[in-house]
Design a protein around this motif. Structure first.
Motif, PDB file in Angstrom:
ATOM      1  N   TRP A 117       1.240 -12.798  60.672  1.00 50.15           N
ATOM      2  CA  TRP A 117      -0.066 -12.147  60.771  1.00 50.15           C
ATOM      3  C   TRP A 117      -0.956 -12.631  59.633  1.00 50.15           C
ATOM      4  N   VAL A 118      -2.203 -12.938  59.955  1.00 50.56           N
ATOM      5  CA  VAL A 118      -3.180 -13.398  58.960  1.00 50.56           C
ATOM      6  C   VAL A 118      -4.381 -12.464  59.006  1.00 50.56           C
ATOM      7  N   THR A 119      -4.828 -12.005  57.821  1.00 46.12           N
ATOM      8  CA  THR A 119      -5.953 -11.081  57.809  1.00 46.12           C
ATOM      9  C   THR A 119      -6.780 -11.229  56.535  1.00 46.12           C
ATOM     10  N   HIS A 120      -7.937 -10.588  56.555  1.00 49.68           N
ATOM     11  CA  HIS A 120      -8.855 -10.534  55.410  1.00 49.68           C
ATOM     12  C   HIS A 120      -9.522  -9.165  55.454  1.00 49.68           C
ATOM     13  N   LEU A 121      -9.133  -8.296  54.514  1.00 46.08           N
ATOM     14  CA  LEU A 121      -9.589  -6.910  54.560  1.00 46.08           C
ATOM     15  C   LEU A 121     -10.949  -6.718  53.896  1.00 46.08           C
ATOM     16  N   SER A 122     -11.518  -5.556  54.114  1.00 48.67           N
ATOM     17  CA  SER A 122     -12.887  -5.252  53.680  1.00 48.67           C
ATOM     18  C   SER A 122     -13.006  -5.042  52.175  1.00 48.67           C
ATOM     19  N   LEU A 149       3.315 -11.300  56.749  1.00 48.39           N
ATOM     20  CA  LEU A 149       1.910 -10.889  56.709  1.00 48.39           C
ATOM     21  C   LEU A 149       1.253 -11.528  55.490  1.00 48.39           C
ATOM     22  N   VAL A 150       0.158 -12.272  55.708  1.00 51.59           N
ATOM     23  CA  VAL A 150      -0.510 -12.958  54.604  1.00 51.59           C
ATOM     24  C   VAL A 150      -2.010 -12.722  54.681  1.00 51.59           C
ATOM     25  N   GLY A 151      -2.667 -12.871  53.524  1.00 52.14           N
ATOM     26  CA  GLY A 151      -4.120 -12.810  53.548  1.00 52.14           C
ATOM     27  C   GLY A 151      -4.740 -12.350  52.249  1.00 52.14           C
ATOM     28  N   LEU A 164       7.642  -3.868  54.155  1.00 50.03           N
ATOM     29  CA  LEU A 164       7.466  -5.280  53.805  1.00 50.03           C
ATOM     30  C   LEU A 164       7.647  -5.503  52.313  1.00 50.03           C
ATOM     31  N   THR A 165       8.219  -6.645  51.977  1.00 46.99           N
ATOM     32  CA  THR A 165       8.415  -7.056  50.591  1.00 46.99           C
ATOM     33  C   THR A 165       7.230  -7.868  50.100  1.00 46.99           C
ATOM     34  N   ASP A 166       6.758  -7.580  48.905  1.00 48.03           N
ATOM     35  CA  ASP A 166       5.723  -8.359  48.238  1.00 48.03           C
ATOM     36  C   ASP A 166       6.403  -9.559  47.577  1.00 48.03           C
ATOM     37  N   CYS A 167       6.147 -10.757  48.093  1.00 49.66           N
ATOM     38  CA  CYS A 167       6.844 -11.954  47.612  1.00 49.66           C
ATOM     39  C   CYS A 167       6.570 -12.245  46.135  1.00 49.66           C
ATOM     40  N   ALA A 168       5.366 -11.922  45.673  1.00 44.28           N
ATOM     41  CA  ALA A 168       5.052 -12.152  44.258  1.00 44.28           C
ATOM     42  C   ALA A 168       5.814 -11.173  43.373  1.00 44.28           C
ATOM     43  N   ARG A 169       5.860  -9.913  43.780  1.00 44.31           N
ATOM     44  CA  ARG A 169       6.502  -8.885  42.951  1.00 44.31           C
ATOM     45  C   ARG A 169       8.007  -9.107  42.857  1.00 44.31           C
ATOM     46  N   ILE A 170       8.642  -9.441  43.975  1.00 43.66           N
ATOM     47  CA  ILE A 170      10.103  -9.594  43.953  1.00 43.66           C
ATOM     48  C   ILE A 170      10.537 -10.807  43.141  1.00 43.66           C
ATOM     49  N   SER A 181     -11.277 -16.538  38.496  1.00 40.98           N
ATOM     50  CA  SER A 181     -12.513 -16.251  37.768  1.00 40.98           C
ATOM     51  C   SER A 181     -12.661 -14.758  37.454  1.00 40.98           C
ATOM     52  N   PHE A 182     -12.000 -13.905  38.235  1.00 41.63           N
ATOM     53  CA  PHE A 182     -12.027 -12.462  37.993  1.00 41.63           C
ATOM     54  C   PHE A 182     -10.690 -11.941  37.470  1.00 41.63           C
ATOM     55  N   ARG A 183      -9.728 -12.842  37.305  1.00 39.80           N
ATOM     56  CA  ARG A 183      -8.398 -12.503  36.794  1.00 39.80           C
ATOM     57  C   ARG A 183      -7.761 -11.360  37.584  1.00 39.80           C
ATOM     58  N   ARG A 184      -7.834 -11.465  38.907  1.00 41.08           N
ATOM     59  CA  ARG A 184      -7.301 -10.423  39.776  1.00 41.08           C
ATOM     60  C   ARG A 184      -6.372 -11.038  40.826  1.00 41.08           C
ATOM     61  N   ARG A 185      -5.372 -10.272  41.208  1.00 38.22           N
ATOM     62  CA  ARG A 185      -4.504 -10.664  42.320  1.00 38.22           C
ATOM     63  C   ARG A 185      -4.899  -9.843  43.545  1.00 38.22           C
ATOM     64  N   ILE A 186      -5.568 -10.494  44.491  1.00 40.43           N
ATOM     65  CA  ILE A 186      -5.997  -9.793  45.700  1.00 40.43           C
ATOM     66  C   ILE A 186      -5.484 -10.479  46.963  1.00 40.43           C
ATOM     67  N   ASP A 187      -4.778 -11.588  46.804  1.00 42.07           N
ATOM     68  CA  ASP A 187      -4.181 -12.304  47.925  1.00 42.07           C
ATOM     69  C   ASP A 187      -2.670 -12.082  47.886  1.00 42.07           C
ATOM     70  N   TYR A 188      -2.064 -11.918  49.065  1.00 40.57           N
ATOM     71  CA  TYR A 188      -0.657 -11.534  49.115  1.00 40.57           C
ATOM     72  C   TYR A 188       0.092 -12.268  50.217  1.00 40.57           C
ATOM     73  N   LEU A 189       1.408 -12.395  49.979  1.00 37.77           N
ATOM     74  CA  LEU A 189       2.370 -12.820  50.990  1.00 37.77           C
ATOM     75  C   LEU A 189       3.408 -11.706  51.094  1.00 37.77           C
ATOM     76  N   PHE A 190       3.523 -11.110  52.264  1.00 38.89           N
ATOM     77  CA  PHE A 190       4.509 -10.054  52.504  1.00 38.89           C
ATOM     78  C   PHE A 190       5.513 -10.520  53.545  1.00 38.89           C
ATOM     79  N   ALA A 191       6.758 -10.081  53.408  1.00 39.92           N
ATOM     80  CA  ALA A 191       7.806 -10.456  54.363  1.00 39.92           C
ATOM     81  C   ALA A 191       8.665  -9.243  54.703  1.00 39.92           C
ATOM     82  N   SER A 192       9.090  -9.161  55.956  1.00 38.64           N
ATOM     83  CA  SER A 192       9.958  -8.070  56.380  1.00 38.64           C
ATOM     84  C   SER A 192      11.358  -8.255  55.795  1.00 38.64           C
TER      85      SER A 192
END
Length: 227
Positions: A117-122, A149-151, A164-170, A181-192
């Protein structure tokens, strides 16, 4: 292992609005991903048919999911893959202003069907929370089927535990910013829980305001609890 990438391509432009689509294609080609989820993708004559261009450059199959109309075409999310695409559909997500969507695709890898699944939230928090709630509901219905799930989730606190598992966190990489440029993590890769996460990394290129995320996953013989 399956190699998956997520990348918000920022309309094919860098922070100074210079066209970087060719550089993006080169970087994506070097990553040799099996599956690529893209956000902020144009399919119109004003900015170019970017999903088509990238798919052609990489010689991948592609699916485009329009979110909004722009000029004589559209703008939204895309999936590129060198794997067989068995089926796909686009779902509208609840949104108060700019329309958002979820691209759902079923792919075949080593004889096993799995969903990407690919998405871009509000940006709007109320809409985003409704969208996350909808995604969680949909993911719960997929618990017996491998899912990725990515996006771009436009939040630093996206979570779909325990589904779902957060691939970065695990992999202990959750402090790395995907929007430098904003030093934020707002993009994710999740896996079941069907997947074992091998590696996760950010690709240090500045072709967009976001950086690409890449992970390697392997189907596990036993289901792994989400973290």
């Amino acid at each position: 292992m399956l190699r998956i990438v997520s990348y918000n391509i920022h309309s094919g432009r860098d922070l100074f609005w210079r066209n970087r689509l060719q550089q993006m294609a080169r970087t994506l080609g070097e990553l040799q991903a099996d599956v690529i989820g893209l956000q902020e993708v144009h399919q119109n004559s004003k900015y170019g048919y970017q999903a088509d261009y990238l798919a052609g450059a990489l010689q991948y199959h592609s699916i485009f999911a329009p979110s909004i109309r722009i000029a004589d075409g559209t703008y939204g999310n895309a999936l590129l893959t060198r794997l067989p695409i068995l089926r796909s559909r686009t779902l509208s997500l609840p949104a108060k202003k700019e329309k958002r969507c979820l691209l759902q695709s079923t792919l075949l890898w080593k004889g096993t069907e799995f969903d990407t699944w690919v998405t871009h939230l509000s940006l709007n928090q109320v809409s985003r929370l409704e969208q996350i709630d909808m995604l969680m509901t949909l993911a719960k219905k997929q618990q017996n089927h491998p899912l990725i799930l990515v996006g771009d989730f436009n939040t630093t606190s996206a979570s779909f535990q325990p589904i779902l598992t957060d691939c970065a966190r695990i992999t202990c990489n959750h402090l790395l910013p995907t929007l430098p440029s904003f030093r934020r993590r707002i993009d994710y890769l999740f896996a079941s829980r069907h997947w074992r996460v091998g590696t996760y990394q950010l690709i240090d290129v500045r072709w967009s305001d976001h950086v690409p995320l890449a992970a390697t996953l392997e189907l596990s013989e036993r289901q792994v609890p989400a973290e």
